[in-house]
Design a protein around this motif. Sequence first.
Motif, PDB file in Angstrom:
ATOM      1  N   GLU A  92       0.827  -1.197   0.000  1.00  0.00           N
ATOM      2  CA  GLU A  92       0.000   0.000   0.000  1.00  0.00           C
ATOM      3  C   GLU A  92       0.865   1.252   0.000  1.00  0.00           C
ATOM      4  O   GLU A  92       2.000   1.241   0.498  1.00  0.00           O
ATOM      5  CB  GLU A  92      -0.892   0.040   1.249  1.00  0.00           C
ATOM      6  N   ASN A 134      -4.709   9.323   2.800  1.00  0.00           N
ATOM      7  CA  ASN A 134      -5.369   8.206   2.116  1.00  0.00           C
ATOM      8  C   ASN A 134      -4.385   7.064   1.891  1.00  0.00           C
ATOM      9  O   ASN A 134      -3.187   7.281   1.712  1.00  0.00           O
ATOM     10  CB  ASN A 134      -5.945   8.663   0.767  1.00  0.00           C
ATOM     11  N   VAL A 136      -3.778   3.700  -0.565  1.00  0.00           N
ATOM     12  CA  VAL A 136      -4.169   3.102  -1.844  1.00  0.00           C
ATOM     13  C   VAL A 136      -3.401   1.796  -2.034  1.00  0.00           C
ATOM     14  O   VAL A 136      -2.162   1.789  -1.927  1.00  0.00           O
ATOM     15  CB  VAL A 136      -3.874   4.058  -3.014  1.00  0.00           C
ATOM     16  N   SER A 145      -9.323  -2.366   0.141  1.00  0.00           N
ATOM     17  CA  SER A 145      -9.777  -1.297  -0.740  1.00  0.00           C
ATOM     18  C   SER A 145      -9.122   0.004  -0.300  1.00  0.00           C
ATOM     19  O   SER A 145      -8.448   0.085   0.718  1.00  0.00           O
ATOM     20  CB  SER A 145     -11.299  -1.169  -0.668  1.00  0.00           C
ATOM     21  N   THR A 146      -9.324   1.048  -1.127  1.00  0.00           N
ATOM     22  CA  THR A 146      -8.815   2.366  -0.756  1.00  0.00           C
ATOM     23  C   THR A 146      -9.439   2.818   0.560  1.00  0.00           C
ATOM     24  O   THR A 146     -10.616   2.555   0.815  1.00  0.00           O
ATOM     25  CB  THR A 146      -9.131   3.373  -1.866  1.00  0.00           C
ATOM     26  N   SER A 148      -9.179   5.908   4.010  1.00  0.00           N
ATOM     27  CA  SER A 148      -8.635   7.130   4.585  1.00  0.00           C
ATOM     28  C   SER A 148      -8.270   6.843   6.035  1.00  0.00           C
ATOM     29  O   SER A 148      -8.898   6.017   6.692  1.00  0.00           O
ATOM     30  CB  SER A 148      -9.648   8.270   4.516  1.00  0.00           C
ATOM     31  N   TYR A 193     -12.728   2.593   5.366  1.00  0.00           N
ATOM     32  CA  TYR A 193     -12.544   1.949   4.063  1.00  0.00           C
ATOM     33  C   TYR A 193     -13.596   2.441   3.074  1.00  0.00           C
ATOM     34  O   TYR A 193     -14.740   2.726   3.429  1.00  0.00           O
ATOM     35  CB  TYR A 193     -12.621   0.427   4.198  1.00  0.00           C
ATOM     36  N   ASP A 194     -13.172   2.518   1.814  1.00  0.00           N
ATOM     37  CA  ASP A 194     -14.062   2.979   0.742  1.00  0.00           C
ATOM     38  C   ASP A 194     -14.836   1.784   0.184  1.00  0.00           C
ATOM     39  O   ASP A 194     -14.687   1.410  -0.982  1.00  0.00           O
ATOM     40  CB  ASP A 194     -13.230   3.655  -0.350  1.00  0.00           C
TER      41      ASP A 194
END
Length: 227
Positions: A92, A134, A136, A145-146, A148, A193-194
């Motif tokens: 990541e 963030n 990624v 997942s992406t 923050s 999590y997105d």
Amino acid sequence: MNRIILVIASLLISLSAFSQVDGTYNYSIGVRGYSLMQMPKILQQTNTEDFTDMWLNGGMIKFNDNQIAFRISGHYLFKRNFTFNNKCDNCETASGKMTDYAVKFGFEKNFNYSVIQPYFAADFGYRSHSFKGNIVPINSASLNSTSSTNTSKSGGVFSPTLGIKANIISQLSIFVESSLDFYYAYERQETTYDDVANTRTFAKYNKLETLLNPVSVGVQIHLVRKN
């Protein structure tokens, strides 16, 4: 030969008179022009051996008493852009804003009264470190997942320091010092999590970190001559 001896004696007398810099003035105000510092670890950061350059980031006030001075010092780094690998080099990438500041109280002991003065110092105080940004995934095979994140640390710090000062003129000195921070802090991590559910996770830790600050360079101005 007598002239040479007389010149050497005169120089030693003038050097001795000039070298009473710290003992002659009641106060000193210092500014750190440049520092190279190791920051506290963020999340599962992999490149923790990296150092951060900081310019005009701190200051110091000293109360002089002959060879011992009591000092109040601190530094501040405000929302600097910072990117690092998290978990592993290919797992990541985290990017965001990093903030770091500290306030310390301690003492400084000179080893001599010469124009070049090596010294030892010990400071105790409070340090705060935070990161907001963030995360990624790098590897397409990653299940994460992406997300923050918002992390913060706060706690006590103890900093033994070795340094050396050069007294350019009676009221001005240049100093170079190196220190080691023993940082015991309470850490709080929040990650969102997105995903469909906007899953949120929390983690809390108490950690001790040893952080090297290889070099700090600055100037000191000496004020209020003693009677």
